[in-house]
Motif scaffolding. Structure first.
Motif, PDB file in Angstrom:
ATOM      1  N   LEU A   1       0.598  -0.903  -0.192  1.00 41.36           N
ATOM      2  CA  LEU A   1      -0.174   0.474  -0.494  1.00 41.36           C
ATOM      3  C   LEU A   1       0.942   1.736  -0.048  1.00 41.36           C
ATOM      4  N   SER A   2       2.019   1.723  -0.271  1.00 39.36           N
ATOM      5  CA  SER A   2       3.426   2.147  -0.709  1.00 39.36           C
ATOM      6  C   SER A   2       2.690   3.067  -1.517  1.00 39.36           C
ATOM      7  N   PRO A   3       3.340   4.003  -2.013  1.00 42.14           N
ATOM      8  CA  PRO A   3       3.009   4.943  -2.959  1.00 42.14           C
ATOM      9  C   PRO A   3       3.816   4.414  -4.597  1.00 42.14           C
ATOM     10  N   GLN A   4       4.618   3.045  -4.376  1.00 37.16           N
ATOM     11  CA  GLN A   4       5.611   2.522  -5.032  1.00 37.16           C
ATOM     12  C   GLN A   4       4.383   1.487  -5.511  1.00 37.16           C
ATOM     13  N   ALA A   5       4.137   1.043  -5.104  1.00 41.50           N
ATOM     14  CA  ALA A   5       2.906  -0.062  -5.266  1.00 41.50           C
ATOM     15  C   ALA A   5       1.909   0.445  -6.183  1.00 41.50           C
ATOM     16  N   ASP A   6       1.156   1.425  -5.890  1.00 42.25           N
ATOM     17  CA  ASP A   6       0.325   2.262  -6.434  1.00 42.25           C
ATOM     18  C   ASP A   6       1.086   2.011  -7.663  1.00 42.25           C
ATOM     19  N   LYS A   7       2.020   1.954  -8.453  1.00 45.61           N
ATOM     20  CA  LYS A   7       2.370   1.436  -9.943  1.00 45.61           C
ATOM     21  C   LYS A   7       2.016   0.192 -10.120  1.00 45.61           C
ATOM     22  N   LEU A   8       1.491  -0.762  -9.554  1.00 45.09           N
ATOM     23  CA  LEU A   8       2.360  -2.442  -9.363  1.00 45.09           C
ATOM     24  C   LEU A   8       0.599  -2.865 -10.685  1.00 45.09           C
ATOM     25  N   THR A   9      -0.146  -1.710 -10.690  1.00 45.20           N
ATOM     26  CA  THR A   9      -1.566  -2.029 -11.417  1.00 45.20           C
ATOM     27  C   THR A   9      -0.984  -1.646 -12.802  1.00 45.20           C
ATOM     28  N   GLU A  10       0.043  -0.892 -13.422  1.00 42.05           N
ATOM     29  CA  GLU A  10       0.450  -0.226 -14.243  1.00 42.05           C
ATOM     30  C   GLU A  10       1.071  -1.254 -14.834  1.00 42.05           C
ATOM     31  N   CYS A  11       1.731  -1.785 -13.969  1.00 38.54           N
ATOM     32  CA  CYS A  11       2.439  -2.922 -14.671  1.00 38.54           C
ATOM     33  C   CYS A  11       1.784  -3.970 -15.232  1.00 38.54           C
ATOM     34  N   LEU A  12       0.633  -3.962 -14.302  1.00 41.09           N
ATOM     35  CA  LEU A  12      -0.735  -4.885 -14.611  1.00 41.09           C
ATOM     36  C   LEU A  12      -0.459  -5.320 -16.561  1.00 41.09           C
ATOM     37  N   PHE A  13      -1.088  -3.915 -16.024  1.00 40.65           N
ATOM     38  CA  PHE A  13      -1.883  -3.831 -17.553  1.00 40.65           C
ATOM     39  C   PHE A  13      -1.474  -3.827 -18.716  1.00 40.65           C
ATOM     40  N   SER A  14       0.410  -3.661 -18.147  1.00 41.56           N
ATOM     41  CA  SER A  14       1.443  -3.611 -19.386  1.00 41.56           C
ATOM     42  C   SER A  14       1.730  -5.042 -20.095  1.00 41.56           C
ATOM     43  N   LEU A  15       1.872  -5.625 -18.814  1.00 40.41           N
ATOM     44  CA  LEU A  15       1.970  -7.273 -18.996  1.00 40.41           C
ATOM     45  C   LEU A  15       0.781  -8.387 -19.794  1.00 40.41           C
ATOM     46  N   CYS A  16      -0.122  -8.373 -18.609  1.00 43.71           N
ATOM     47  CA  CYS A  16      -0.959  -8.830 -19.313  1.00 43.71           C
ATOM     48  C   CYS A  16      -2.704  -7.893 -19.602  1.00 43.71           C
TER      49      CYS A  16
ATOM     50  N   ALA B   1       6.426  -4.962  -6.146  1.00 40.61           N
ATOM     51  CA  ALA B   1       6.930  -3.145  -6.041  1.00 40.61           C
ATOM     52  C   ALA B   1       8.089  -3.177  -4.173  1.00 40.61           C
ATOM     53  N   SER B   2       9.769  -2.376  -5.577  1.00 37.35           N
ATOM     54  CA  SER B   2      10.938  -2.672  -4.769  1.00 37.35           C
ATOM     55  C   SER B   2      11.164  -1.196  -4.532  1.00 37.35           C
ATOM     56  N   HIS B   3      11.141  -0.774  -3.223  1.00 35.10           N
ATOM     57  CA  HIS B   3      11.676   1.106  -2.931  1.00 35.10           C
ATOM     58  C   HIS B   3      13.064   1.827  -3.043  1.00 35.10           C
ATOM     59  N   ARG B   4      13.396   1.983  -4.239  1.00 38.55           N
ATOM     60  CA  ARG B   4      14.841   2.648  -4.151  1.00 38.55           C
ATOM     61  C   ARG B   4      14.724   3.810  -3.355  1.00 38.55           C
ATOM     62  N   LYS B   5      15.664   3.821  -2.216  1.00 34.89           N
ATOM     63  CA  LYS B   5      15.926   4.709  -1.770  1.00 34.89           C
ATOM     64  C   LYS B   5      17.804   4.995  -1.785  1.00 34.89           C
ATOM     65  N   GLY B   6      18.609   5.147  -0.229  1.00 38.33           N
ATOM     66  CA  GLY B   6      19.688   5.817   0.029  1.00 38.33           C
ATOM     67  C   GLY B   6      20.827   3.785  -0.043  1.00 38.33           C
ATOM     68  N   PHE B   7      21.767   4.122  -0.142  1.00 36.04           N
ATOM     69  CA  PHE B   7      22.614   2.865  -0.582  1.00 36.04           C
ATOM     70  C   PHE B   7      22.503   2.033   0.571  1.00 36.04           C
ATOM     71  N   LEU B   8      22.499   2.929   1.710  1.00 35.70           N
ATOM     72  CA  LEU B   8      22.173   1.594   3.103  1.00 35.70           C
ATOM     73  C   LEU B   8      21.134   0.689   2.894  1.00 35.70           C
ATOM     74  N   GLU B   9      19.872   1.708   2.176  1.00 32.26           N
ATOM     75  CA  GLU B   9      18.283   0.689   2.322  1.00 32.26           C
ATOM     76  C   GLU B   9      18.500   0.110   1.299  1.00 32.26           C
ATOM     77  N   ARG B  10      19.165  -0.049   0.478  1.00 36.53           N
ATOM     78  CA  ARG B  10      19.449  -0.366  -0.982  1.00 36.53           C
ATOM     79  C   ARG B  10      20.076  -1.561  -0.535  1.00 36.53           C
ATOM     80  N   ALA B  11      20.901  -1.846   0.328  1.00 34.09           N
ATOM     81  CA  ALA B  11      21.945  -3.457   0.703  1.00 34.09           C
ATOM     82  C   ALA B  11      21.217  -3.305   1.674  1.00 34.09           C
ATOM     83  N   LEU B  12      20.154  -3.521   2.250  1.00 35.43           N
ATOM     84  CA  LEU B  12      19.709  -3.645   3.411  1.00 35.43           C
ATOM     85  C   LEU B  12      18.220  -4.173   2.165  1.00 35.43           C
ATOM     86  N   MET B  13      17.630  -3.316   1.324  1.00 31.90           N
ATOM     87  CA  MET B  13      16.102  -3.989   0.987  1.00 31.90           C
ATOM     88  C   MET B  13      15.694  -5.717   0.120  1.00 31.90           C
ATOM     89  N   GLY B  14      17.127  -7.162   0.891  1.00 29.26           N
ATOM     90  CA  GLY B  14      16.639  -7.990   0.600  1.00 29.26           C
ATOM     91  C   GLY B  14      15.160  -8.557   1.590  1.00 29.26           C
TER      92      GLY B  14
END
Length: 281
Positions: free
Chosen positions: A13-28, A104-117
């Motif tokens: 339910l994050s703002p980044q996840a809001d873009k997933l519906t558009e991904c759905l429309f592209s792929l399906c 959806a992945s959250h692109r943030k600073g280096f530390l957050e990206r390193a811990l994105m796992g």
């Protein structure tokens, strides 16, 4: 019919996840595709039907459902669960027999990206179905994911699993770019031999795509695979990287190869990880 007949859209339910519906429309684009809207609560209080967090989440999920219905899709299910995010999403994918998961992945600073796992990489490691990881931020325009697809290959069968998906979606695919990275060579002569062999194989792949009516090209690079792939994506305005989770030169004993993991971490465009058939050599 669509390549993907039942899709699990996993949203935090994050703002980044809001873009997933558009991904759905592209792929399906086939509106007969069944969609499962999944959200995982982290604790009992948030999952309490009488609580404000639960009601807010349900309202947001209903908003997603309405948006997808307005696009013409009819089979839409809302599924909420409580538990570990990765394990629960993977369990929901199996429960609903999904053939694609959107995350959806959250692109943030280096530390957050390193811990994105925590969720992204854990799910990539355990799931046995294709996983689309969106990188689009809330303020960015979501492009057509099938406009320009990059396929990294080490020429193993595993690394070319994505071609089965691309062939089946040929009417929607704009262009395919094959990339082979020569990471190691003993000397100049060895490099020239590897380069020549790669060029012949890549041209065969390009020719095959053109038989299917898909525009295609290839690049050969020298260096660290994940870094070269990320650079080519930026230079060629790639909309989607489609790659196997592992490959002949990509495995490190983990379910998710080191190259695939680094591509997910370092690339700025969406990545689709395709599980490879373990029986392939």
């Amino acid at each position: 019919m669509s390549t993907f007949t039942r899709v699990l859209l996993a949203t935090d339910l994050s703002p980044q996840a809001d873009k997933l519906t558009e991904c759905l429309f592209s792929l399906c684009p086939d509106t007969e595709t069944e969609v499962v809207l999944a959200h995982v609560f982290n604790d009992d209080d948030d999952a309490d039907p009488d609580g404000s967090s639960y009601k807010k989440a349900q309202s947001r999920l209903e908003g997603y459902k309405n948006e997808i219905e307005q696009a013409g899709y009819e089979e839409i299910t809302i599924a909420t669960r409580i538990g570990n995010t990765c394990q629960t999403i993977n369990g929901l994918a199996e429960e609903f027999d999904a053939d694609l998961v959107l995350l959806a992945s959250h692109r943030k600073g280096f530390l957050e990206r390193a811990l994105m796992g925590s969720t992204t990489f854990d799910l990539a490691r355990v799931t046995n179905i294709p996983l689309l990881i969106s990188k689009t931020e809330a303020h960015e325009q979501q492009e057509n994911l099938l406009q320009t697809i990059l396929v990294p290959t080490d020429f193993s069968r595993k690394s070319l699993e994505a071609l089965n998906i691309i062939r089946s979606m040929r009417e929607e695919v704009g262009k395919v770019i094959f990339v082979h990275v020569i990471e190691h060579s003993r000397n100049k002569h060895d490099y020239k031999e590897k380069y020549g062999s790669a060029m012949l194989f890549l041209q065969e792949l390009v020719d095959e795509m053109k038989i299917f009516g898909i525009d295609a090209d290839y690049h050969i690079a020298h260096g660290i695979a994940s870094k070269k792939i990320a650079a080519i994506c930026e230079r060629d305005d790639v909309s989607l990287i489609m790659m196997a989770k592992t490959g002949a030169d990509m495995t490190n004993g983990d379910e998710l190869g080191s190259t695939a993991e680094n591509v997910v971490l370092n690339s700025d465009c969406a990545v689709m990880l395709v599980p490879a058939d373990d029986n392939d050599d």
